[in-house]
Design a protein around this motif. Structure first.
Motif: not given
Length: 168
Positions: A131, A133-136, A151, A154, A164, A166
């Protein structure tokens, strides 16, 4: 017979009027949203411009609306979405768009494409989930395209601790 035809025409006009009024209202709302979006663009309020222009696009999808929404997204640093909208605009520009203007837009799109970050991604194990930025993440042929910037990545996989990172 003429009176019946006139009456039938009048009745048909009345029946069509509500649809025409809705269409006209939708078009007017679309124009108002476009105007609001352009004003926000001129003021460099890109988030406000995006909101208004997405509304305008839903109500009245025109080449000019796509172009202005692309400008707002570019201002927000969302180059991938901006390129898609610029490409849609270039595929079907408004009547009378000058060749010089279209060429300038193509040059802008080329610059945006060069600014997009491309990462080679190999997940191990193969069923790991990524993932961003929280999106698949949408990895195509092992390549992940991202807008420039920082970005959050995860990574999760069965039997492993989630991780995680960055990255800039």
């Amino acid at each position: 017979h003429g009176a019946t035809t006139h009456a039938q025409t009048r009745d048909a006009t009345r029946a069509a009027a509500p649809d025409a009024a809705v269409e006209t209202s939708s078009e007017a709302l679309g124009r108002a949203a476009l105007d609001q979006g352009i004003l926000a663009l001129q003021a460099r309020r890109f988030s406000d411009a995006e909101t208004a222009l997405r509304e305008a696009l839903a109500l009245r999808p025109t080449p000019l609306t796509r172009y202005n929404l692309a400008l707002a997204l570019r201002g927000l640093g969302r180059y991938i979405e901006a390129v898609a909208l610029f490409d849609a605009y270039l595929a079907a520009p408004e009547d009378g768009a000058s060749p010089a203007r279209l060429q300038a837009i193509r040059a802008e799109v080329d610059g945006l494409r060069r600014a997009v970050v491309r990462l080679t991604v190999r997940l191990h194990p193969a069923d790991a989930t990524l993932r961003v930025d929280g999106h698949t993440a949408h990895v195509e042929e092992g390549v992940l395209s991202l807008d420039p910037g920082t970005h959050a990545f995860d990574i999760e996989a069965p039997g492993f601790e989630p991780e995680r990172r960055d990255l800039t």
